[in-house]
Design a protein around this motif. Sequence first.
Motif, PDB file in Angstrom:
ATOM      1  N   LEU A  57      78.073  12.986 -48.841  1.00 43.17           N
ATOM      2  CA  LEU A  57      78.996  13.600 -47.887  1.00 43.17           C
ATOM      3  C   LEU A  57      80.204  14.201 -48.607  1.00 43.17           C
ATOM      4  O   LEU A  57      80.687  15.286 -48.249  1.00 43.17           O
ATOM      5  CB  LEU A  57      79.451  12.564 -46.847  1.00 43.17           C
ATOM      6  CG  LEU A  57      80.278  13.133 -45.692  1.00 43.17           C
ATOM      7  CD1 LEU A  57      79.460  14.121 -44.874  1.00 43.17           C
ATOM      8  CD2 LEU A  57      80.817  12.027 -44.794  1.00 43.17           C
ATOM      9  N   THR A  58      80.691  13.497 -49.617  1.00 42.46           N
ATOM     10  CA  THR A  58      81.819  14.027 -50.398  1.00 42.46           C
ATOM     11  C   THR A  58      81.428  15.359 -51.048  1.00 42.46           C
ATOM     12  O   THR A  58      82.225  16.308 -51.078  1.00 42.46           O
ATOM     13  CB  THR A  58      82.239  13.016 -51.477  1.00 42.46           C
ATOM     14  OG1 THR A  58      82.514  11.755 -50.857  1.00 42.46           O
ATOM     15  CG2 THR A  58      83.472  13.474 -52.219  1.00 42.46           C
ATOM     16  N   TRP A  59      80.213  15.425 -51.556  1.00 41.04           N
ATOM     17  CA  TRP A  59      79.761  16.649 -52.222  1.00 41.04           C
ATOM     18  C   TRP A  59      79.698  17.827 -51.246  1.00 41.04           C
ATOM     19  O   TRP A  59      80.164  18.923 -51.567  1.00 41.04           O
ATOM     20  CB  TRP A  59      78.389  16.416 -52.868  1.00 41.04           C
ATOM     21  CG  TRP A  59      77.834  17.662 -53.488  1.00 41.04           C
ATOM     22  CD1 TRP A  59      76.864  18.486 -52.998  1.00 41.04           C
ATOM     23  CD2 TRP A  59      78.269  18.255 -54.727  1.00 41.04           C
ATOM     24  NE1 TRP A  59      76.648  19.539 -53.824  1.00 41.04           N
ATOM     25  CE2 TRP A  59      77.504  19.436 -54.908  1.00 41.04           C
ATOM     26  CE3 TRP A  59      79.218  17.922 -55.677  1.00 41.04           C
ATOM     27  CZ2 TRP A  59      77.661  20.262 -56.008  1.00 41.04           C
ATOM     28  CZ3 TRP A  59      79.378  18.752 -56.774  1.00 41.04           C
ATOM     29  CH2 TRP A  59      78.603  19.906 -56.933  1.00 41.04           C
ATOM     30  N   VAL A  60      79.144  17.614 -50.049  1.00 43.12           N
ATOM     31  CA  VAL A  60      79.032  18.746 -49.121  1.00 43.12           C
ATOM     32  C   VAL A  60      80.412  19.196 -48.646  1.00 43.12           C
ATOM     33  O   VAL A  60      80.608  20.376 -48.341  1.00 43.12           O
ATOM     34  CB  VAL A  60      78.100  18.421 -47.925  1.00 43.12           C
ATOM     35  CG1 VAL A  60      76.676  18.209 -48.398  1.00 43.12           C
ATOM     36  CG2 VAL A  60      78.597  17.245 -47.107  1.00 43.12           C
ATOM     37  N   VAL A  88      86.900  13.908 -46.119  1.00 43.77           N
ATOM     38  CA  VAL A  88      85.643  13.185 -45.861  1.00 43.77           C
ATOM     39  C   VAL A  88      85.869  12.096 -44.819  1.00 43.77           C
ATOM     40  O   VAL A  88      85.043  11.896 -43.925  1.00 43.77           O
ATOM     41  CB  VAL A  88      85.096  12.582 -47.173  1.00 43.77           C
ATOM     42  CG1 VAL A  88      83.880  11.703 -46.908  1.00 43.77           C
ATOM     43  CG2 VAL A  88      84.739  13.688 -48.158  1.00 43.77           C
ATOM     44  N   TRP A  89      86.994  11.384 -44.914  1.00 44.27           N
ATOM     45  CA  TRP A  89      87.234  10.307 -43.951  1.00 44.27           C
ATOM     46  C   TRP A  89      88.316  10.678 -42.926  1.00 44.27           C
ATOM     47  O   TRP A  89      88.800   9.807 -42.210  1.00 44.27           O
ATOM     48  CB  TRP A  89      87.595   9.002 -44.655  1.00 44.27           C
ATOM     49  CG  TRP A  89      88.715   9.077 -45.649  1.00 44.27           C
ATOM     50  CD1 TRP A  89      90.045   9.032 -45.405  1.00 44.27           C
ATOM     51  CD2 TRP A  89      88.580   9.171 -47.073  1.00 44.27           C
ATOM     52  NE1 TRP A  89      90.759   9.108 -46.564  1.00 44.27           N
ATOM     53  CE2 TRP A  89      89.886   9.181 -47.618  1.00 44.27           C
ATOM     54  CE3 TRP A  89      87.498   9.251 -47.948  1.00 44.27           C
ATOM     55  CZ2 TRP A  89      90.116   9.286 -48.982  1.00 44.27           C
ATOM     56  CZ3 TRP A  89      87.734   9.340 -49.311  1.00 44.27           C
ATOM     57  CH2 TRP A  89      89.024   9.357 -49.807  1.00 44.27           C
ATOM     58  N   ALA A  90      88.672  11.967 -42.868  1.00 43.43           N
ATOM     59  CA  ALA A  90      89.660  12.403 -41.874  1.00 43.43           C
ATOM     60  C   ALA A  90      88.973  12.882 -40.601  1.00 43.43           C
ATOM     61  O   ALA A  90      89.494  13.738 -39.891  1.00 43.43           O
ATOM     62  CB  ALA A  90      90.527  13.517 -42.455  1.00 43.43           C
ATOM     63  N   ASN A  91      87.808  12.381 -40.321  1.00 44.44           N
ATOM     64  CA  ASN A  91      87.081  12.724 -39.100  1.00 44.44           C
ATOM     65  C   ASN A  91      86.282  11.497 -38.692  1.00 44.44           C
ATOM     66  O   ASN A  91      86.148  10.528 -39.460  1.00 44.44           O
ATOM     67  CB  ASN A  91      86.154  13.912 -39.344  1.00 44.44           C
ATOM     68  CG  ASN A  91      85.154  13.641 -40.448  1.00 44.44           C
ATOM     69  OD1 ASN A  91      84.110  13.040 -40.201  1.00 44.44           O
ATOM     70  ND2 ASN A  91      85.462  14.036 -41.677  1.00 44.44           N
ATOM     71  N   HIS A  92      85.746  11.537 -37.498  1.00 40.86           N
ATOM     72  CA  HIS A  92      85.084  10.355 -36.952  1.00 40.86           C
ATOM     73  C   HIS A  92      83.887   9.916 -37.796  1.00 40.86           C
ATOM     74  O   HIS A  92      83.798   8.750 -38.231  1.00 40.86           O
ATOM     75  CB  HIS A  92      84.626  10.647 -35.526  1.00 40.86           C
ATOM     76  CG  HIS A  92      83.869   9.534 -34.897  1.00 40.86           C
ATOM     77  ND1 HIS A  92      84.492   8.482 -34.266  1.00 40.86           N
ATOM     78  CD2 HIS A  92      82.540   9.277 -34.834  1.00 40.86           C
ATOM     79  CE1 HIS A  92      83.581   7.637 -33.833  1.00 40.86           C
ATOM     80  NE2 HIS A  92      82.389   8.099 -34.159  1.00 40.86           N
ATOM     81  N   GLU A  93      82.952  10.844 -38.049  1.00 37.44           N
ATOM     82  CA  GLU A  93      81.715  10.456 -38.731  1.00 37.44           C
ATOM     83  C   GLU A  93      81.986   9.976 -40.158  1.00 37.44           C
ATOM     84  O   GLU A  93      81.445   8.962 -40.594  1.00 37.44           O
ATOM     85  CB  GLU A  93      80.745  11.643 -38.749  1.00 37.44           C
ATOM     86  CG  GLU A  93      80.192  12.042 -37.399  1.00 37.44           C
ATOM     87  CD  GLU A  93      81.140  12.919 -36.595  1.00 37.44           C
ATOM     88  OE1 GLU A  93      82.263  13.164 -37.074  1.00 37.44           O
ATOM     89  OE2 GLU A  93      80.761  13.357 -35.494  1.00 37.44           O
ATOM     90  N   GLY A  94      82.838  10.731 -40.870  1.00 35.26           N
ATOM     91  CA  GLY A  94      83.129  10.356 -42.256  1.00 35.26           C
ATOM     92  C   GLY A  94      83.871   9.034 -42.341  1.00 35.26           C
ATOM     93  O   GLY A  94      83.622   8.222 -43.243  1.00 35.26           O
ATOM     94  N   SER A  95      84.786   8.804 -41.401  1.00 31.21           N
ATOM     95  CA  SER A  95      85.536   7.546 -41.455  1.00 31.21           C
ATOM     96  C   SER A  95      84.612   6.354 -41.176  1.00 31.21           C
ATOM     97  O   SER A  95      84.767   5.279 -41.764  1.00 31.21           O
ATOM     98  CB  SER A  95      86.704   7.571 -40.479  1.00 31.21           C
ATOM     99  OG  SER A  95      86.245   7.571 -39.155  1.00 31.21           O
ATOM    100  N   MET A  96      83.620   6.551 -40.294  1.00 35.91           N
ATOM    101  CA  MET A  96      82.682   5.450 -40.039  1.00 35.91           C
ATOM    102  C   MET A  96      81.756   5.230 -41.232  1.00 35.91           C
ATOM    103  O   MET A  96      81.336   4.105 -41.513  1.00 35.91           O
ATOM    104  CB  MET A  96      81.869   5.728 -38.769  1.00 35.91           C
ATOM    105  CG  MET A  96      82.692   5.717 -37.482  1.00 35.91           C
ATOM    106  SD  MET A  96      83.771   4.275 -37.291  1.00 35.91           S
ATOM    107  CE  MET A  96      82.590   2.947 -37.237  1.00 35.91           C
ATOM    108  N   LEU A  97      81.423   6.329 -41.954  1.00 26.89           N
ATOM    109  CA  LEU A  97      80.627   6.151 -43.180  1.00 26.89           C
ATOM    110  C   LEU A  97      81.442   5.392 -44.232  1.00 26.89           C
ATOM    111  O   LEU A  97      80.907   4.536 -44.946  1.00 26.89           O
ATOM    112  CB  LEU A  97      80.186   7.518 -43.719  1.00 26.89           C
ATOM    113  CG  LEU A  97      79.306   7.475 -44.975  1.00 26.89           C
ATOM    114  CD1 LEU A  97      78.050   6.649 -44.756  1.00 26.89           C
ATOM    115  CD2 LEU A  97      78.932   8.898 -45.430  1.00 26.89           C
ATOM    116  N   LEU A  98      82.744   5.702 -44.308  1.00 28.27           N
ATOM    117  CA  LEU A  98      83.611   4.921 -45.205  1.00 28.27           C
ATOM    118  C   LEU A  98      83.615   3.454 -44.781  1.00 28.27           C
ATOM    119  O   LEU A  98      83.586   2.541 -45.622  1.00 28.27           O
ATOM    120  CB  LEU A  98      85.027   5.500 -45.166  1.00 28.27           C
ATOM    121  CG  LEU A  98      86.082   4.744 -45.977  1.00 28.27           C
ATOM    122  CD1 LEU A  98      85.762   4.800 -47.469  1.00 28.27           C
ATOM    123  CD2 LEU A  98      87.489   5.329 -45.728  1.00 28.27           C
TER     124      LEU A  98
END
Length: 668
Positions: A57-60, A88-98
């Motif tokens: 996710l970080t790469w994309v 990456v974690w400043a949104n819902h999906e990315g923050s939940m992946l974190l």
Amino acid sequence: MVAEIGHFSLWLALAVAVCQVLLPGVGFHKDDERLRAVAVPAAQAQLLLALISFGALTWVFWVSDFSVRVVAENSHTLKPALYKITGVWANHEGSMLLWVTILALAGWAVATFGRSLNERLRTRVLSVQALIGIGFYVFLLVASNPFERLLPAPGEGNGLNPLLQDPGLAFHPPMLYLGYVGLSVTFSFAVAALLENQVNPEWARRMRPWVLAAWAALTGGLALGSWWAYYELGWGGWWFWDPVENAALMPWLAATALLHSTLVLEKRDALRNWTVLLAVLAFSLSMLGTFIVRSGLLTSVHSFAVDPERGIFILVLLALYIGGALTLYAWRAGTVEAGATFAATSREGSLVINNLLLAAILGTVFLGTLYPMALEAVAGEKISVGAPYFNATFRPLMVPVAALMAVGPFLPWRKAAGGRRVARRLALPALLALLSALTVYAFADTRGAWALLGVGLAVWLAASIFADIARQVRLGHGGPRLVWGRLIRQPRAMFGMWLAHLGVAVSIFGATASGAWESEVMTTVEPGQPVSVGPYTFTLDSIMPVAGPNYTAIEGRFDVRKDDNLVVSVRPQSRTYTEPPMETTEAGIAPLWAGDIYAVLGKPDGQGRWQVRLHWKPFMPWVWYGAALMMLGGAVSMLDRRRSRVALMQPHQLAAEAAEQKLPLAAE
């Protein structure tokens, strides 16, 4: 392709988590040690897969792959490189992946550093960790897929909320999640101990470093969040009693109570059931905080998402995990032995009162945070519970907490305290506190009761810590070299307690002073016009346009003088972003040792003048200095060499250690 690799890794991580639950479960049923041993490599594999997914996710985000929906909705090619990563974690999906990545990290840490644990207990802990992970992997894959593609892909993204384009975002969410998710380990320890019927001092000793780690991280997350709000949002305060802030404060209060109850259980074999309940409660409140922020109940810069369906999913997880743990607690609590008794005026007694007060504070914050939401959901009526309610309930309860923190270390374990002896030891701190309050009353402009009480309490607590240090090193008995030798031989846990309690004193002083003696002026000024704010004079020297990497701004320069001597210059900005379109203010802040000079630039009035808000905030940074000391105290205590040494001891060595220190030996 990278997104698909990340997506596939999530599915694999889910499969590994399922194996981490099922195979050890079968191993317990069949008493097969080989199946139980699967939990350790499974936890390590789970972290690897979660890291691959997070890296994808970080790469994309880094390459601005707008065919991935979450990138298209939250990034832009003009966004600076730092915010492509933190986005990456400043949104819902990315923050939940974190969230799940840190959960996997916690499981890996137990598997890797928990070798001294009882084998059955460690396996149970890892299985419960995996069970929590399963729910969140399913949540990500079914309801919040961070790798969902867009067809056709847009040529450009929507950009990131400008308020989140700040270096603070690089540290605040990861630190907060370390605390949130770190409490999952204590939850797993509690469930495992109930299943294995191992609630005893040895269990508390093993769990305490994990509580310390989560508590220190949560302290850091709260402090970074309040610091970010202070300098980025431009409203001039450091705590707004916003429900999102409260969502993080509640597990911190529970973790603080848990920290002290594990100490009582570890040292004196008391509060067994209460400690288990607190461990469950602390993580429950972390889950509740996740629900509040992610459910769409709130529209906030913190919440990232307004999606009731996702909220219901998290609510179901909350009900399953916490309901299941509480049911297990209700079922097994009766089998937990009562533990040792103690006198009401002993150190254990003070820690119990401290626990009860923290629970009362937690209850008031819980009520003030949840009641408006519940009322709106049930009756459709909107009410706002703000600072007046919390100040009226929080501050009076914090006073005895801070007062007891000073008294507790002077009380003996188990037996009743000698009143005269304790009073004699605390006489000097009490005198200093009284003199401080009288000094404030005599010389300060503001003489409010809370200001006097806050300063007195801060001095009382800080002075009592130094009095305790003097007592421990027997100051006055022997030369400096002998005293120094006694000091450095103190356990690290003792240094940790001193630092953490000193941090509380420093934060109380900072919060009191900044609130009581702040000076604020809201006015319009033209270049060259001086404005007096507290002991300083602000003069608007210039106004000029500046350009940032993805914004333009109007920047004002204020020269700040004291007694005609230039002290510092501050440069507040009024910024305009285009992707997405938004105007923000960037406060100009100059930190001095005794406080902050703070300036906010508003709009022009069309007649050559500018709206400005100018502050002098005495001792404001001390709020965060205190939090840093608390974190440091937690870290130092976590690294206590005596605890590590105990963890590696054989049973006969433990018995000798217990006899030497007159400690109760843990039940095996």
